[in-house]
Design an enzyme around this catalytic site. Structure first.
Site, short mmCIF file in Angstrom:
data_model
loop_
_atom_site.label_atom_id
_atom_site.label_comp_id
_atom_site.label_asym_id
_atom_site.label_seq_id
_atom_site.Cartn_x
_atom_site.Cartn_y
_atom_site.Cartn_z
N ASP A 37 -5.45 10.44 2.78
CA ASP A 37 -6.05 10.93 1.54
C ASP A 37 -5.63 12.37 1.29
O ASP A 37 -5.38 13.13 2.22
CB ASP A 37 -7.59 10.83 1.65
N ASN A 62 -7.51 1.17 -6.24
CA ASN A 62 -6.42 2.01 -6.74
C ASN A 62 -5.71 1.41 -7.96
O ASN A 62 -5.05 2.12 -8.70
CB ASN A 62 -5.37 2.29 -5.63
C1 FPP Z 1 -4.41 8.91 -1.27
O1 FPP Z 1 -4.27 10.19 -1.87
C2 FPP Z 1 -3.11 8.27 -1.05
C3 FPP Z 1 -2.69 7.10 -1.61
C4 FPP Z 1 -3.54 6.33 -2.54
C5 FPP Z 1 -1.36 6.53 -1.39
C6 FPP Z 1 -0.74 6.71 -0.04
C7 FPP Z 1 0.71 6.42 -0.14
C8 FPP Z 1 1.71 7.07 0.46
C9 FPP Z 1 1.51 8.16 1.41
C10 FPP Z 1 3.11 6.67 0.11
C11 FPP Z 1 3.89 5.94 1.11
C12 FPP Z 1 3.14 5.07 1.99
C13 FPP Z 1 3.62 4.06 2.77
C14 FPP Z 1 2.71 3.39 3.70
C15 FPP Z 1 5.00 3.54 2.73
P1 FPP Z 1 -4.95 10.44 -3.27
O2 FPP Z 1 -3.98 10.10 -4.33
O3 FPP Z 1 -6.24 9.69 -3.37
O4 FPP Z 1 -5.21 11.99 -3.23
P2 FPP Z 1 -6.41 12.82 -3.88
O5 FPP Z 1 -7.69 12.32 -3.23
O6 FPP Z 1 -6.10 14.23 -3.54
O7 FPP Z 1 -6.39 12.54 -5.35
#
Ligand code: FPP
Length: 248
Positions: free
Chosen positions: A21, A69
């Site tokens: 996250d 998501n």
């Molecule tokens: C959460 O941060 C992250 C995600 C929803 C996506 C995670 C994906 C990756 C790291 C890309 C590659 C992954 C793989 C496994 C190949 P957020 O967007 O919720 O952040 P925020 O809480 O700061 O808004």
């Protein structure tokens, strides 16, 4: 000194799960679009996969995309899907080099075709690797999974294949999408949020929870080692008392 040197290799968790996250906030802090953060999160994925395999973890589950998501702006969802396809394609090399087998849990039929075929190919190409299983939770949520499990068991009851009196915890575990894996002993969440967000709710019944303020794109091998050292300091009692678990 590295936290790695403090890890007792004899008492490693078999299974570590991570709620990645903070990508969006990491990007915003730099005045960039949220997808910039997701792109930088890929390095952290590579680091934890390599570190996990080097250490000897057996299973590493990453929460990459939740059922919820899908409700994000379409541009972000599309960018994330593209990034997932590219990452799986590019990082297959990392999986081979580290003898890691790729697996996936979640409502995979809901994924766009390019990611599903890239994923299926990577899973089959790495199926024989045996150092660590890297499990991607994609279009996954625990309530989705538990609902599906209840439906499947109910259908078997209706068909006369299962007697309701025989439903027990093991049977439920056997019908979850994680049936092939042990429960995680350690769950890590980055970005300072202290919640579980519908992730592996059944499976983390006895997991140790570790929350770190680090945003996911900043998470490195050393952070994984630190979490494991912290885990190893804890006394896991499973409802018993201290003297019982310590054999006194
Ligand atoms: C959460 O941060 C992250 C995600 C929803 C996506 C995670 C994906 C990756 C790291 C890309 C590659 C992954 C793989 C496994 C190949 P957020 O967007 O919720 O952040 P925020 O809480 O700061 O808004």
């Amino acid at each position: 000194m590295s936290f790695k040197d403090l890890i007792d290799k004899q008492r490693l968790p078999r299974h570590v799960a991570i709620i990645m996250d903070g990508n969006g906030r990491w990007a915003r802090l730099r005045g960039k679009y949220r997808t910039y953060g997701h792109r930088h999160g890929v390095r952290s994925v590579r680091e934890v996969a390599e570190a996990g395999a080097e250490l000897g973890l057996e299973y590493l589950t990453l929460f990459a995309f939740s059922t919820e998501n899908w409700k994000r702006p379409k541009t972000e969802v599309n960018a994330l899907m593209r990034l997932l396809v590219q990452t799986i394609h590019k990082e297959i090399k990392t999986l081979h080099e580290n003898n890691i087998s790729l697996k996936a849990i979640g409502d995979l039929d809901n994924l766009p075709e390019p990611i599903l075929s890239e994923l299926t190919e990577a899973i089959s190409e790495t199926a024989k690797h045996n150092s660590m299983s890297l499990i991607l939770a994609l279009s996954y949520s625990s309530r989705w999974e538990i609902t599906g499990t209840i439906r499947t068991i109910a259908e078997k009851v209706r068909a006369g294949a299962i007697n309701p009196d025989d439903i027990n915890q093991k049977m439920i575990c056997d019908h979850l999408s994680t049936s092939a894996f042990p429960d995680p002993e350690l769950l890590i969440r980055t970005s300072g949020e202290n919640r579980i967000s519908n992730f592996l709710l059944w499976q983390i019944a006895y997991a140790e929870l570790y929350f770190t303020p680090k945003l996911w794109p900043d998470f490195r091998k050393e952070d994984l080692y630190e979490a494991i050292v912290d885990y190893q300091k804890r006394e896991r009692r499973f409802g018993k008392i201290s003297e019982q678990v310590n054999g006194k």
